[in-house]
Design a protein around this motif. Sequence first.
Motif, PDB file in Angstrom:
ATOM      1  N   TYR A   3       0.845  -1.187   0.000  1.00  0.00           N
ATOM      2  CA  TYR A   3       0.000   0.000   0.000  1.00  0.00           C
ATOM      3  C   TYR A   3       0.883   1.240   0.000  1.00  0.00           C
ATOM      4  N   LEU A   4       0.383   2.272  -0.614  1.00  0.00           N
ATOM      5  CA  LEU A   4       0.982   3.595  -0.510  1.00  0.00           C
ATOM      6  C   LEU A   4       0.079   4.367   0.440  1.00  0.00           C
ATOM      7  N   GLU A 142      -3.856   0.855  -2.939  1.00  0.00           N
ATOM      8  CA  GLU A 142      -3.320  -0.497  -3.081  1.00  0.00           C
ATOM      9  C   GLU A 142      -2.423  -0.532  -4.311  1.00  0.00           C
ATOM     10  N   ASP A 143      -1.212  -1.054  -4.123  1.00  0.00           N
ATOM     11  CA  ASP A 143      -0.259  -1.118  -5.225  1.00  0.00           C
ATOM     12  C   ASP A 143      -0.584  -2.323  -6.094  1.00  0.00           C
ATOM     13  N   PHE A 144      -1.403  -2.093  -7.082  1.00  0.00           N
ATOM     14  CA  PHE A 144      -1.832  -3.159  -7.990  1.00  0.00           C
ATOM     15  C   PHE A 144      -1.542  -2.698  -9.401  1.00  0.00           C
ATOM     16  N   GLY A 145      -0.605  -3.321 -10.046  1.00  0.00           N
ATOM     17  CA  GLY A 145      -0.271  -2.949 -11.421  1.00  0.00           C
ATOM     18  C   GLY A 145       0.341  -1.565 -11.546  1.00  0.00           C
ATOM     19  N   GLY A 146       1.117  -1.152 -10.573  1.00  0.00           N
ATOM     20  CA  GLY A 146       1.790   0.147 -10.641  1.00  0.00           C
ATOM     21  C   GLY A 146       0.923   1.336 -10.290  1.00  0.00           C
ATOM     22  N   SER A 165       5.335   3.597   2.116  1.00  0.00           N
ATOM     23  CA  SER A 165       4.888   2.342   1.536  1.00  0.00           C
ATOM     24  C   SER A 165       4.761   1.344   2.674  1.00  0.00           C
ATOM     25  N   TYR A 166       3.690   0.580   2.665  1.00  0.00           N
ATOM     26  CA  TYR A 166       3.432  -0.392   3.730  1.00  0.00           C
ATOM     27  C   TYR A 166       3.159  -1.740   3.084  1.00  0.00           C
ATOM     28  N   GLN A 167       3.816  -2.770   3.597  1.00  0.00           N
ATOM     29  CA  GLN A 167       3.601  -4.116   3.093  1.00  0.00           C
ATOM     30  C   GLN A 167       2.858  -4.921   4.137  1.00  0.00           C
TER      31      GLN A 167
END
Length: 168
Positions: A3-4, A142-146, A165-167
Amino acid sequence: MNYLIAVLSDRFQAEEAYTALEKAGIPLNKMAIAGRGYKTADELGFIDPMRQAKNRATFMAYWLIPFGFIGGYVFNLIAGLDNLDWAGDPGNHIVGGILGAIGGAMGSVFVGGGVGWAMDTKSDTVPYRDYLDANKYLVLVEDFGGLSDRALPILRKLSPEKIESYQA
């Protein structure tokens, strides 16, 4: 899941960021606002480590304390320990069971995560919970496809307090 996360000081900035991201073509199901009136930290999966450790220690206590009592009772029965002369055989076995139950309770605290609960350890989600407790707002993408690459310049223009950024 990555996630950003942008930390914004008030609701109007958070809504402005959400609208700007929407206009940039980021799908609505890939972003969220957290804060008062929006999603909570629990809904987003920012687990409270203190509550989680307490729940784990309590769960472990439900089976370790009775198991410890039975183990202590049986150990005293087999070993034939006679610590309390006035209690006789059944009393000594019961005292052994009580000591075993105390050992089970200690095991539930140490093994079940109660040490982290008692020592107030922090996890990586605690700062986000602290921001929400301070009446700040989080905008998550949500970091999905850039998507975070497209969202980062948009969020930087709004000058948030912090972007991370959070994982999960």
